[in-house]
Design a protein around this motif. Structure first.
Motif, PDB file in Angstrom:
ATOM      1  N   PRO A  31       1.072  -1.153   0.111  1.00 24.86           N
ATOM      2  CA  PRO A  31       0.021  -0.045   0.139  1.00 24.86           C
ATOM      3  C   PRO A  31       0.861   1.352   0.056  1.00 24.86           C
ATOM      4  O   PRO A  31       1.758   1.180   0.620  1.00 24.86           O
ATOM      5  CB  PRO A  31      -0.624  -0.143   1.281  1.00 24.86           C
ATOM      6  N   ARG A  32       0.486   2.076  -0.768  1.00 25.54           N
ATOM      7  CA  ARG A  32       1.256   3.562  -0.819  1.00 25.54           C
ATOM      8  C   ARG A  32       1.575   4.134   0.456  1.00 25.54           C
ATOM      9  O   ARG A  32       2.849   4.690   0.472  1.00 25.54           O
ATOM     10  CB  ARG A  32       0.565   4.606  -1.829  1.00 25.54           C
ATOM     11  N   LYS A  33       0.758   4.101   1.366  1.00 24.43           N
ATOM     12  CA  LYS A  33       1.436   4.831   2.636  1.00 24.43           C
ATOM     13  C   LYS A  33       2.445   4.364   3.386  1.00 24.43           C
ATOM     14  O   LYS A  33       3.411   4.755   4.185  1.00 24.43           O
ATOM     15  CB  LYS A  33       0.084   4.973   3.675  1.00 24.43           C
ATOM     16  N   TYR A  34       2.954   3.156   3.176  1.00 29.05           N
ATOM     17  CA  TYR A  34       3.954   2.384   3.709  1.00 29.05           C
ATOM     18  C   TYR A  34       5.164   2.548   2.752  1.00 29.05           C
ATOM     19  O   TYR A  34       6.421   2.592   3.143  1.00 29.05           O
ATOM     20  CB  TYR A  34       3.623   0.748   3.752  1.00 29.05           C
ATOM     21  N   ARG A  35       5.042   2.629   1.363  1.00 31.78           N
ATOM     22  CA  ARG A  35       6.278   2.737   0.380  1.00 31.78           C
ATOM     23  C   ARG A  35       7.400   3.857   0.865  1.00 31.78           C
ATOM     24  O   ARG A  35       8.463   3.590   0.826  1.00 31.78           O
ATOM     25  CB  ARG A  35       5.622   2.708  -0.823  1.00 31.78           C
ATOM     26  N   LEU A  36       6.514   4.941   1.005  1.00 35.10           N
ATOM     27  CA  LEU A  36       7.683   6.231   1.171  1.00 35.10           C
ATOM     28  C   LEU A  36       8.258   6.021   2.538  1.00 35.10           C
ATOM     29  O   LEU A  36       9.226   6.417   2.640  1.00 35.10           O
ATOM     30  CB  LEU A  36       6.899   7.489   1.163  1.00 35.10           C
ATOM     31  N   VAL A  37       7.475   5.525   3.715  1.00 39.83           N
ATOM     32  CA  VAL A  37       8.045   5.338   4.971  1.00 39.83           C
ATOM     33  C   VAL A  37       9.158   4.239   4.789  1.00 39.83           C
ATOM     34  O   VAL A  37      10.275   4.537   5.382  1.00 39.83           O
ATOM     35  CB  VAL A  37       6.865   4.853   5.826  1.00 39.83           C
ATOM     36  N   ILE A  38       8.846   3.311   3.965  1.00 35.36           N
ATOM     37  CA  ILE A  38      10.150   2.283   4.035  1.00 35.36           C
ATOM     38  C   ILE A  38      11.191   2.849   3.223  1.00 35.36           C
ATOM     39  O   ILE A  38      12.388   2.752   3.624  1.00 35.36           O
ATOM     40  CB  ILE A  38       9.538   0.799   3.021  1.00 35.36           C
ATOM     41  N   HIS A  39      10.855   3.581   2.046  1.00 37.33           N
ATOM     42  CA  HIS A  39      11.941   4.321   1.225  1.00 37.33           C
ATOM     43  C   HIS A  39      12.760   5.073   2.209  1.00 37.33           C
ATOM     44  O   HIS A  39      14.069   5.226   2.300  1.00 37.33           O
ATOM     45  CB  HIS A  39      11.534   5.020   0.131  1.00 37.33           C
ATOM     46  N   LEU A  40      12.051   6.068   3.139  1.00 34.06           N
ATOM     47  CA  LEU A  40      12.688   7.153   3.907  1.00 34.06           C
ATOM     48  C   LEU A  40      13.394   6.525   4.995  1.00 34.06           C
ATOM     49  O   LEU A  40      14.542   6.827   5.311  1.00 34.06           O
ATOM     50  CB  LEU A  40      11.633   8.291   4.496  1.00 34.06           C
ATOM     51  N   TYR A  41      12.950   5.508   5.576  1.00 36.50           N
ATOM     52  CA  TYR A  41      13.561   4.770   6.699  1.00 36.50           C
ATOM     53  C   TYR A  41      14.903   3.799   6.125  1.00 36.50           C
ATOM     54  O   TYR A  41      16.050   3.985   7.075  1.00 36.50           O
ATOM     55  CB  TYR A  41      12.489   3.960   7.467  1.00 36.50           C
ATOM     56  N   TYR A  42      14.636   2.959   5.285  1.00 37.23           N
ATOM     57  CA  TYR A  42      15.615   2.122   4.989  1.00 37.23           C
ATOM     58  C   TYR A  42      16.684   2.731   3.931  1.00 37.23           C
ATOM     59  O   TYR A  42      17.793   2.413   4.128  1.00 37.23           O
ATOM     60  CB  TYR A  42      15.219   1.014   4.302  1.00 37.23           C
ATOM     61  N   TYR A  43      16.214   3.623   3.133  1.00 37.09           N
ATOM     62  CA  TYR A  43      17.253   4.066   2.111  1.00 37.09           C
ATOM     63  C   TYR A  43      17.858   5.316   2.634  1.00 37.09           C
ATOM     64  O   TYR A  43      19.143   5.636   2.524  1.00 37.09           O
ATOM     65  CB  TYR A  43      16.603   4.371   0.770  1.00 37.09           C
ATOM     66  N   GLU A  44      16.908   6.652   3.005  1.00 38.93           N
ATOM     67  CA  GLU A  44      17.343   7.814   3.203  1.00 38.93           C
ATOM     68  C   GLU A  44      17.958   7.558   4.569  1.00 38.93           C
ATOM     69  O   GLU A  44      18.528   8.845   5.185  1.00 38.93           O
ATOM     70  CB  GLU A  44      16.390   8.796   3.089  1.00 38.93           C
ATOM     71  N   GLY A  45      17.730   6.808   5.550  1.00 33.69           N
ATOM     72  CA  GLY A  45      18.291   6.615   7.015  1.00 33.69           C
ATOM     73  C   GLY A  45      17.638   7.670   7.837  1.00 33.69           C
ATOM     74  O   GLY A  45      17.989   7.876   9.117  1.00 33.69           O
ATOM     75  N   TYR A  46      16.066   8.034   7.641  1.00 34.12           N
ATOM     76  CA  TYR A  46      15.812   8.913   8.535  1.00 34.12           C
ATOM     77  C   TYR A  46      15.068   8.254   9.702  1.00 34.12           C
ATOM     78  O   TYR A  46      14.822   6.963   9.358  1.00 34.12           O
ATOM     79  CB  TYR A  46      14.317   9.738   7.669  1.00 34.12           C
ATOM     80  N   LYS A  47      14.998   8.787  10.972  1.00 27.80           N
ATOM     81  CA  LYS A  47      14.567   8.340  11.994  1.00 27.80           C
ATOM     82  C   LYS A  47      13.080   8.247  12.146  1.00 27.80           C
ATOM     83  O   LYS A  47      12.529   9.177  11.299  1.00 27.80           O
ATOM     84  CB  LYS A  47      14.996   8.975  13.359  1.00 27.80           C
ATOM     85  N   THR A  48      12.479   7.442  12.779  1.00 28.31           N
ATOM     86  CA  THR A  48      10.870   7.533  12.919  1.00 28.31           C
ATOM     87  C   THR A  48      10.412   9.037  13.302  1.00 28.31           C
ATOM     88  O   THR A  48       9.365   9.507  12.620  1.00 28.31           O
ATOM     89  CB  THR A  48      10.163   6.574  14.056  1.00 28.31           C
ATOM     90  N   ALA A  49      10.901   9.873  14.309  1.00 27.34           N
ATOM     91  CA  ALA A  49      10.540  11.024  14.681  1.00 27.34           C
ATOM     92  C   ALA A  49      10.704  12.125  13.429  1.00 27.34           C
ATOM     93  O   ALA A  49       9.784  12.814  13.289  1.00 27.34           O
ATOM     94  CB  ALA A  49      11.282  11.698  15.742  1.00 27.34           C
ATOM     95  N   GLU A  50      11.716  11.924  12.661  1.00 27.77           N
ATOM     96  CA  GLU A  50      12.196  12.756  11.477  1.00 27.77           C
ATOM     97  C   GLU A  50      11.135  12.573  10.622  1.00 27.77           C
ATOM     98  O   GLU A  50      10.514  13.470   9.627  1.00 27.77           O
ATOM     99  CB  GLU A  50      13.394  12.409  10.913  1.00 27.77           C
ATOM    100  N   ILE A  51      10.719  11.299  10.211  1.00 23.47           N
ATOM    101  CA  ILE A  51       9.462  10.970   9.135  1.00 23.47           C
ATOM    102  C   ILE A  51       8.253  11.478   9.588  1.00 23.47           C
ATOM    103  O   ILE A  51       7.681  12.055   8.814  1.00 23.47           O
ATOM    104  CB  ILE A  51       9.543   9.605   8.917  1.00 23.47           C
ATOM    105  N   SER A  52       7.933  11.373  11.078  1.00 27.25           N
ATOM    106  CA  SER A  52       6.731  11.936  11.416  1.00 27.25           C
ATOM    107  C   SER A  52       6.802  13.724  11.026  1.00 27.25           C
ATOM    108  O   SER A  52       5.718  14.275  10.845  1.00 27.25           O
ATOM    109  CB  SER A  52       6.598  11.960  12.795  1.00 27.25           C
ATOM    110  N   ASN A  53       8.004  14.467  11.263  1.00 23.73           N
ATOM    111  CA  ASN A  53       7.993  15.793  10.824  1.00 23.73           C
ATOM    112  C   ASN A  53       7.724  15.819   9.537  1.00 23.73           C
ATOM    113  O   ASN A  53       7.161  16.968   9.056  1.00 23.73           O
ATOM    114  CB  ASN A  53       9.335  16.351  11.476  1.00 23.73           C
ATOM    115  N   ILE A  54       8.428  14.983   8.722  1.00 27.30           N
ATOM    116  CA  ILE A  54       8.231  15.313   7.262  1.00 27.30           C
ATOM    117  C   ILE A  54       6.428  14.940   6.720  1.00 27.30           C
ATOM    118  O   ILE A  54       6.012  15.739   6.194  1.00 27.30           O
ATOM    119  CB  ILE A  54       9.291  14.364   6.466  1.00 27.30           C
ATOM    120  N   PHE A  55       5.844  13.959   7.257  1.00 26.55           N
ATOM    121  CA  PHE A  55       4.687  13.560   7.140  1.00 26.55           C
ATOM    122  C   PHE A  55       3.768  14.589   8.005  1.00 26.55           C
ATOM    123  O   PHE A  55       3.003  13.903   8.691  1.00 26.55           O
ATOM    124  CB  PHE A  55       4.108  12.192   7.279  1.00 26.55           C
ATOM    125  N   GLU A  56       3.969  15.872   8.126  1.00 22.77           N
ATOM    126  CA  GLU A  56       3.438  16.872   9.244  1.00 22.77           C
ATOM    127  C   GLU A  56       2.097  16.410   9.693  1.00 22.77           C
ATOM    128  O   GLU A  56       1.810  16.423  10.739  1.00 22.77           O
ATOM    129  CB  GLU A  56       3.478  18.145   8.825  1.00 22.77           C
TER     130      GLU A  56
END
Lengths: 74, 161
Positions: free
Chosen positions: B109-134
């Motif tokens: 599902p689309r909502k997981y794809r970007l999170v997976i990419h940001l977490y595993y590829y870009e190396g963002y932490k959960t809190a940082e991803i939360s800030n991006i997905f305001e």
């Protein structure tokens, strides 16, 4: 961990096209932002195909109707 | 072309070179097809060029680009064109089909794809991803957790093949 390693490895294979990069930079330089994007060009092609199909269909139906009327009159 | 324009152009060229791959990968992960991803890529940099306000730092700039990419992808998905002509446009991408993990990720599902990419590829932490997905801040940690769970299952499934 294995997932991350393999995902990163595969993702690294996906790279932006140098030609497209240069197009974007040149568009910005010439202030030509707003030129048709790849999508616009592709959509116009599909649009032209659909429009010409509709015109052909209308022409075909008109000719056929005329032909039927002509035959009925005879 | 004045000096300001030359400086602006050079700065823009640097940003394009720096983030081009990132934007393309994000868009490709979200949309799952290269043609649409390239359109998004072009749109994002057009928007960046027109954006007047300065960024606080490089991280702010990167986060802005990620959010604009995400929103542009959502716009592409919602567009009537995409709804009506999806069959014509969603041709399988041979390049992605050759990539085992990426081709699995783009089926999620689309909502997981970007999170997976940001977490595993870009190396963002959960809190940082939360800030991006305001706007989805409260749900984001759950999404990251679920995404991690999915990837673990996919990984296990893949290793079992």
């Amino acid at each position: 961990m294995k997932f991350r390693t393999e995902y990163v490895k595969e993702m690294n294979e996906i790279k932006a096209n140098e030609e497209l990069k240069n197009t974007i930079i040149n568009q910005a330089a010439s202030n030509a932002i707003g030129l048709p994007t790849v999508a616009h060009r592709r959509r116009s092609k599909v649009g032209i195909i659909i429009a010409s199909s509709v015109i052909m269909l209308i022409l075909f139906l008109s000719i056929e109707t005329l032909w039927i009327y002509d035959k009925a009159e005879k | 072309m004045g000096d300001d324009d030359i400086v602006k152009r050079e700065h823009f060229a640097n940003i394009v070179n720096k983030y081009a791959d990132m934007v393309l990968r994000l868009a490709l992960t979200y949309l799952g097809n290269r043609a649409d991803a390239q359109d998004v890529y072009q749109d994002v940099f057009n928007k960046l060029f027109k954006y007047e306000r300065p960024f606080n730092d490089a991280e702010h700039e990167k986060a802005w680009i990620i959010r604009v990419t995400m929103n542009t992808c959502k716009y592409v998905i919602r567009s009537p064109w995409k709804k009506w002509f999806a069959v014509i446009e969603d041709m399988p991408d041979r390049h992605i089909e050759n990539l085992d993990i990426v081709s699995v990720v783009i089926t999620l599902p689309r909502k997981y794809r970007l999170v997976i990419h940001l977490y595993y590829y870009e190396g963002y932490k959960t809190a940082e991803i939360s800030n991006i997905f305001e706007h989805q801040r409260e749900h984001c940690p759950d999404t990251v957790k679920t995404s991690k769970g999915i990837t673990e299952r996919k990984d296990v499934g893949r290793m079992g093949r």
